[in-house]
Motif scaffolding. Structure first.
Motif, PDB file in Angstrom:
ATOM      1  N   LYS B 278     -50.515 -46.003   1.601  1.00 39.76           N
ATOM      2  CA  LYS B 278     -50.202 -45.956   0.162  1.00 39.76           C
ATOM      3  C   LYS B 278     -49.908 -47.357  -0.350  1.00 39.76           C
ATOM      4  N   ARG B 279     -49.971 -47.460  -1.667  1.00 36.71           N
ATOM      5  CA  ARG B 279     -49.726 -48.753  -2.274  1.00 36.71           C
ATOM      6  C   ARG B 279     -48.275 -48.887  -2.741  1.00 36.71           C
ATOM      7  N   LEU B 280     -47.860 -50.124  -2.806  1.00 34.28           N
ATOM      8  CA  LEU B 280     -46.507 -50.439  -3.249  1.00 34.28           C
ATOM      9  C   LEU B 280     -46.410 -50.269  -4.756  1.00 34.28           C
ATOM     10  N   LYS B 281     -45.394 -49.548  -5.204  1.00 31.36           N
ATOM     11  CA  LYS B 281     -45.238 -49.388  -6.650  1.00 31.36           C
ATOM     12  C   LYS B 281     -44.084 -50.229  -7.187  1.00 31.36           C
ATOM     13  N   ALA B 282     -42.931 -50.110  -6.556  1.00 25.62           N
ATOM     14  CA  ALA B 282     -41.760 -50.805  -7.076  1.00 25.62           C
ATOM     15  C   ALA B 282     -40.742 -50.977  -5.960  1.00 25.62           C
ATOM     16  N   CYS B 283     -39.743 -51.785  -6.232  1.00 24.21           N
ATOM     17  CA  CYS B 283     -38.743 -52.026  -5.205  1.00 24.21           C
ATOM     18  C   CYS B 283     -37.415 -52.390  -5.857  1.00 24.21           C
ATOM     19  N   VAL B 293     -37.902 -53.729  -9.736  1.00 23.33           N
ATOM     20  CA  VAL B 293     -39.040 -54.522 -10.217  1.00 23.33           C
ATOM     21  C   VAL B 293     -40.341 -53.892  -9.744  1.00 23.33           C
ATOM     22  N   PRO B 294     -41.374 -53.946 -10.596  1.00 24.89           N
ATOM     23  CA  PRO B 294     -42.681 -53.421 -10.195  1.00 24.89           C
ATOM     24  C   PRO B 294     -43.322 -54.338  -9.154  1.00 24.89           C
ATOM     25  N   ALA B 295     -44.302 -53.797  -8.444  1.00 25.97           N
ATOM     26  CA  ALA B 295     -44.912 -54.506  -7.315  1.00 25.97           C
ATOM     27  C   ALA B 295     -45.322 -55.929  -7.657  1.00 25.97           C
ATOM     28  N   ASN B 296     -46.004 -56.094  -8.796  1.00 21.20           N
ATOM     29  CA  ASN B 296     -46.509 -57.436  -9.102  1.00 21.20           C
ATOM     30  C   ASN B 296     -45.391 -58.453  -9.244  1.00 21.20           C
ATOM     31  N   LEU B 297     -44.285 -58.028  -9.872  1.00 21.87           N
ATOM     32  CA  LEU B 297     -43.168 -58.962 -10.052  1.00 21.87           C
ATOM     33  C   LEU B 297     -42.320 -59.087  -8.793  1.00 21.87           C
ATOM     34  N   LEU B 333     -40.458 -48.085  -3.145  1.00 16.82           N
ATOM     35  CA  LEU B 333     -41.104 -46.888  -3.708  1.00 16.82           C
ATOM     36  C   LEU B 333     -42.615 -47.032  -3.604  1.00 16.82           C
ATOM     37  N   ASP B 334     -43.280 -46.031  -3.058  1.00 16.53           N
ATOM     38  CA  ASP B 334     -44.734 -46.097  -2.989  1.00 16.53           C
ATOM     39  C   ASP B 334     -45.354 -45.483  -4.250  1.00 16.53           C
ATOM     40  N   GLU B 335     -46.671 -45.493  -4.308  1.00 15.76           N
ATOM     41  CA  GLU B 335     -47.387 -45.104  -5.521  1.00 15.76           C
ATOM     42  C   GLU B 335     -47.128 -43.668  -5.970  1.00 15.76           C
ATOM     43  N   ASP B 336     -46.681 -42.810  -5.074  1.00 17.55           N
ATOM     44  CA  ASP B 336     -46.441 -41.412  -5.445  1.00 17.55           C
ATOM     45  C   ASP B 336     -45.068 -41.171  -6.063  1.00 17.55           C
ATOM     46  N   GLN B 337     -44.220 -42.188  -6.048  1.00 17.02           N
ATOM     47  CA  GLN B 337     -42.855 -41.955  -6.505  1.00 17.02           C
ATOM     48  C   GLN B 337     -42.731 -42.067  -8.010  1.00 17.02           C
ATOM     49  N   CYS B 338     -41.795 -41.279  -8.511  1.00 16.69           N
ATOM     50  CA  CYS B 338     -41.578 -41.227  -9.956  1.00 16.69           C
ATOM     51  C   CYS B 338     -40.351 -42.067 -10.309  1.00 16.69           C
ATOM     52  N   VAL B 339     -40.563 -43.052 -11.150  1.00 15.04           N
ATOM     53  CA  VAL B 339     -39.449 -43.934 -11.515  1.00 15.04           C
ATOM     54  C   VAL B 339     -38.401 -43.184 -12.351  1.00 15.04           C
ATOM     55  N   VAL B 340     -38.844 -42.269 -13.184  1.00 14.16           N
ATOM     56  CA  VAL B 340     -37.895 -41.519 -14.014  1.00 14.16           C
ATOM     57  C   VAL B 340     -36.968 -40.697 -13.120  1.00 14.16           C
ATOM     58  N   ARG B 341     -37.573 -40.039 -12.178  1.00 15.92           N
ATOM     59  CA  ARG B 341     -36.800 -39.175 -11.290  1.00 15.92           C
ATOM     60  C   ARG B 341     -35.833 -40.021 -10.445  1.00 15.92           C
ATOM     61  N   ARG B 434     -45.202 -30.641 -12.987  1.00 15.63           N
ATOM     62  CA  ARG B 434     -46.045 -30.239 -11.860  1.00 15.63           C
ATOM     63  C   ARG B 434     -46.218 -31.358 -10.850  1.00 15.63           C
ATOM     64  N   ARG B 435     -46.524 -32.523 -11.344  1.00 12.37           N
ATOM     65  CA  ARG B 435     -46.879 -33.588 -10.402  1.00 12.37           C
ATOM     66  C   ARG B 435     -45.696 -34.479 -10.056  1.00 12.37           C
ATOM     67  N   ASN B 436     -44.737 -34.419 -10.878  1.00  8.62           N
ATOM     68  CA  ASN B 436     -43.554 -35.220 -10.692  1.00  8.62           C
ATOM     69  C   ASN B 436     -43.771 -36.674 -10.311  1.00  8.62           C
ATOM     70  N   PHE B 437     -44.735 -37.261 -10.869  1.00 10.88           N
ATOM     71  CA  PHE B 437     -44.762 -38.714 -10.850  1.00 10.88           C
ATOM     72  C   PHE B 437     -45.501 -39.164 -12.096  1.00 10.88           C
ATOM     73  N   GLY B 438     -45.273 -40.355 -12.434  1.00 14.31           N
ATOM     74  CA  GLY B 438     -45.828 -40.807 -13.695  1.00 14.31           C
ATOM     75  C   GLY B 438     -47.016 -41.686 -13.478  1.00 14.31           C
ATOM     76  N   LEU B 439     -47.078 -42.748 -14.202  1.00 14.37           N
ATOM     77  CA  LEU B 439     -48.192 -43.663 -14.080  1.00 14.37           C
ATOM     78  C   LEU B 439     -47.947 -44.566 -12.896  1.00 14.37           C
ATOM     79  N   ALA B 440     -48.979 -44.892 -12.225  1.00 16.55           N
ATOM     80  CA  ALA B 440     -48.825 -45.798 -11.100  1.00 16.55           C
ATOM     81  C   ALA B 440     -49.196 -47.202 -11.539  1.00 16.55           C
ATOM     82  N   HIS B 441     -48.328 -48.138 -11.196  1.00 15.55           N
ATOM     83  CA  HIS B 441     -48.544 -49.499 -11.671  1.00 15.55           C
ATOM     84  C   HIS B 441     -49.208 -50.383 -10.641  1.00 15.55           C
TER      85      HIS B 441
END
Ligand code: FMN
Ligand code: SF4
Ligand code: FES
Lengths: 165, 452
Positions: B278-283, B293-297, B333-341, B434-441
């Motif tokens: 999986k890809r890195l989403k945030a940390c 911070v999102p992956a790029n930053l 947090l990997d790409e499947d994780q929801c930041v809101v949650r 249903r999917r419990n994740f949002g947009l992947a960055h």
């Protein structure tokens, strides 16, 4: 049952009080409440708290204040085995929601409830400092880490076996 | 391989016991300090080392020690902060479980430097088995003349006691910890007076983190000048990072503060990358209280430089595009994780842990939890996002202790960097359920957010 520590535990209380300067025996309150909770059925009744106040020569209200502040003190009876499952962010990332859901189904209770046989209570708690070994829960003095459904089954079976002995 | 100063002997079998620890060079620093250095010389050495507090704030330890008031005839105290309750942080536990004598040796040297004859280790109540380990080690140190009266014939006396807490994150804040140690509710005190002047029992007190105190041992062993050669710039020495979340090899790592964040996440020496390709989403690199911070930053700063695992580099860009080292609780947090949650989970945590003394914190944390719950459960409105922003702004800086800020920052950073994900939840309530994740960055690096 009158609330009364054994001789051995009373000595422990004395030893704890001696860690603090003279006149600062109130510092012993939290350790003594832990000892009381372990000794008197896993929770703190009003009688137990009054007894601790007497031991430390402080007012009962000073004990209530503290007992109600800290989440580890149970002010209601709990089951013989208390499952305290961590639900904070890092554990959630590793599937703690599924584990909590599974325990609920398996034991037929909601969070905060105790099974009819008085064996199990389920609680959710906040981060216990085991985030790298998630999902996890506290069971008595120790942690159960890297939880899976199979591991939960096994823990429940072990508790039942122990209780029947 | 990065060099180690704290965990270099952690793999030795039986290092938990005095004899093995001693045979492997243990208590040499204590002998050196007590026999050949004055207390002020020890403090000087710590100043030279550039050691910064490992509990989260990163305040220079030597400087903190030099603030300790020393009135005649008044006892002074050292308190070891082993409350470790910041979500994502589990490094002190590792030190205490596996290297208890390292901590005790550090406490001995530090107590000597500060002139404290009684030292308390305040440990979170849930670590219920660790006091036994520490107390066994304390007993061994006693038997071997490293604790008690007239240690090593120097005339210095020291007793160390372990005190358990009982489940309250706020007791990690130093004045709340002192209140708790006095047998009270963990309500932070208004400062000043600072603990260095009026702390435990109204006496001068220094509160330091477990890792900070353990680091005193290598500093005395190799000297402050040598310690500075580890790490980079003002991030001297090594740091324990507790890595968790979506990683192949979560756990406690000692890093020299000269590696990049990318290396820490992806190299096999450390976390070994993210599971299932999986890809890195945030940390959240420094425990739950620091900005997400999102992956790029995370991997590169806004200036386009490689982000390093140092206090300065993690902080580069400030709150707008940077984050903090904090306690070293590294949550991925990997790409499947929801930041809101995830943000909701942290908001619930802070609401639960607020001591309730100040209204902005007590009420604000509750509101934030409620509003986030609505958004997460598909009942949110667009205006809720601005409401959240508004609430967190009103908490920050308006409270007795920094827990208020710690609760506000994660929410602020989540909105700053993932606002579109919050909006997506509001606009697509059913799908969000249903999917419990949002947009992947992970896919397209975000444009760098302007400071708000
Ligand atoms: C809400 C809150 C929780 C804290 N929790 C901890 C903790 O668990 N452990 C810790 O060492 N410091 C914690 N701190 C920081 C302490 O107040 C204090 O700064 C630290 O113990 C100083 O030690 P150091 O200089 O060695 O880092 C916390 C601070 C706040 C505001
Ligand atoms: S900021 Fe929150 S935790 Fe800190 S003193 Fe105020 S109410 Fe208590
Ligand atoms: S989040 Fe569960 S142990 Fe830290």
């Amino acid at each position: 049952m009158a609330v009364q520590f054994s001789e051995e535990k009373l000595n422990k209380v004395k030893e704890i009080i001696a860690r603090y300067p003279d006149g600062k025996q109130k510092s012993a309150l939290i350790p003594v409440l832990h000892l009381a909770q372990e000794s008197f059925g896993g929770w703190l009744s009003a009688d137990t708290m009054d007894y601790v106040a007497g031991l430390l020569r402080i007012e009962p209200i000073e004990v209530y204040e503290v007992a109600t502040f800290y989440s580890m003190f149970n002010l209601q009876p709990v089951g013989k085995y208390l499952f305290e499952v961590c639900q904070t962010g890092p554990c959630m990332l590793r599937g703690s929601d599924d584990i909590i859901h599974y325990i609920k189904e398996k034991l037929g209770i909601k969070v905060g409830e105790t099974t009819a046989d008085g064996l199990f209570t389920l609680k959710t708690v906040e981060c216990l400092g085991a985030c790298g070994y998630a999902p996890m829960m506290q069971l008595g003095k120790f942690y159960k880490e890297h939880l899976t459904k199979e591991k939960v089954d096994q823990i429940i079976a072990e508790c039942r076996a122990q209780a029947n002995n | 391989m990065g060099r180690k100063l704290l965990l270099d002997k952690a793999h030795i079998e039986g290092i938990r016991y005095f004899d093995v620890y001693r045979k492997n060079g243990g208590y040499a620093a204590a002998e050196k300090a007590l026999k050949s250095m004055s207390p002020d010389q020890v403090t000087e050495e710590v100043k030279k080392s550039g050691l910064r507090g490992r509990g989260g704030a990163g305040f220079p330890t030597g400087l903190k020690w030099s603030f300790l008031a020393k009135p005649e005839g008044v006892p002074r105290y050292l308190v070891c902060n082993a409350d470790e309750s910041e979500p994502g942080t589990f490094k002190d536990r590792y030190l205490m479980e596996f290297l208890p004598h390292l901590l005790i040796e550090g406490l001995l040297i530090s107590s000597y430097a500060l002139g404290a004859n009684t030292t308390y280790i305040y440990i979170r109540g849930e670590y219920a088995w660790i006091p036994d380990i520490l107390e066994a080690a304390i007993a061994e140190a006693h038997k071997n003349g490293f604790l008690g009266k007239n240690i090593l014939g120097t005339g210095f006396d020291l007793e160390i006691y372990v005190q358990r807490g009982a489940g309250a994150y706020i007791c990690g804040e130093e004045t709340a910890l002192i209140e708790s140690l006095e047998g009270k509710r963990g309500n932070p005190r208004i400062k000043p007076p600072f603990p260095a002047v009026k702390g435990l029992y109204q006496c001068p007190t220094v509160v330091n983190n477990v890792e900070t105190l353990a680091a005193i041992v290598p500093i005395i062993n190799i000297g402050g000048d040598e310690y500075v050669k580890y790490g980079t710039g003002k991030s001297t020495g090594t740091k324990l990072i507790s890595a968790c979340g979506n990683l192949n090899k979560p756990g406690v790592y000692e890093i020299e503060m000269n590696i990049s964040v990318e290396e820490f996440i992806y190299s096999d020496e450390y976390c070994g990358g993210i599971p299932n390709g999986k890809r890195l989403k945030a940390c959240i690199p420094g425990g739950s209280s620091v900005p997400i911070v999102p992956a790029n930053l995370l991997l590169t700063t806004a200036k386009g430089e490689k982000r390093m695992m140092t206090y300065e580099s993690l902080n580069d860009g400030g709150f707008a595009t940077g984050t903090m080292m904090g306690s070293g609780g590294f949550i991925v947090l990997d790409e499947d994780q929801c930041v809101v949650r995830h943000t909701l989970s942290l908001a619930r945590f802070y609401h639960h842990e607020s001591c309730g003394q100040c209204s902005p914190c007590r009420e604000g944390t509750g509101w934030m939890e409620k509003v986030l719950k609505n958004i997460e459960h598909g009942k949110g409105k667009m205006s809720d996002i601005d409401l959240l922003w508004d609430i967190q702004r009103k908490i920050e800086g308006n409270t007795i202790c920094p827990l208020g800020d710690a609760a506000a920052w994660p929410v602020a950073a989540a909105i700053r960097h993932f606002r579109d994900e919050f909006e997506w939840h509001v606009l697509n309530p059913d799908e969000a359920q249903r999917r419990n994740f949002g947009l992947a960055h992970y896919a397209d690096p975000l444009p760098v957010a302007a400071a708000v």
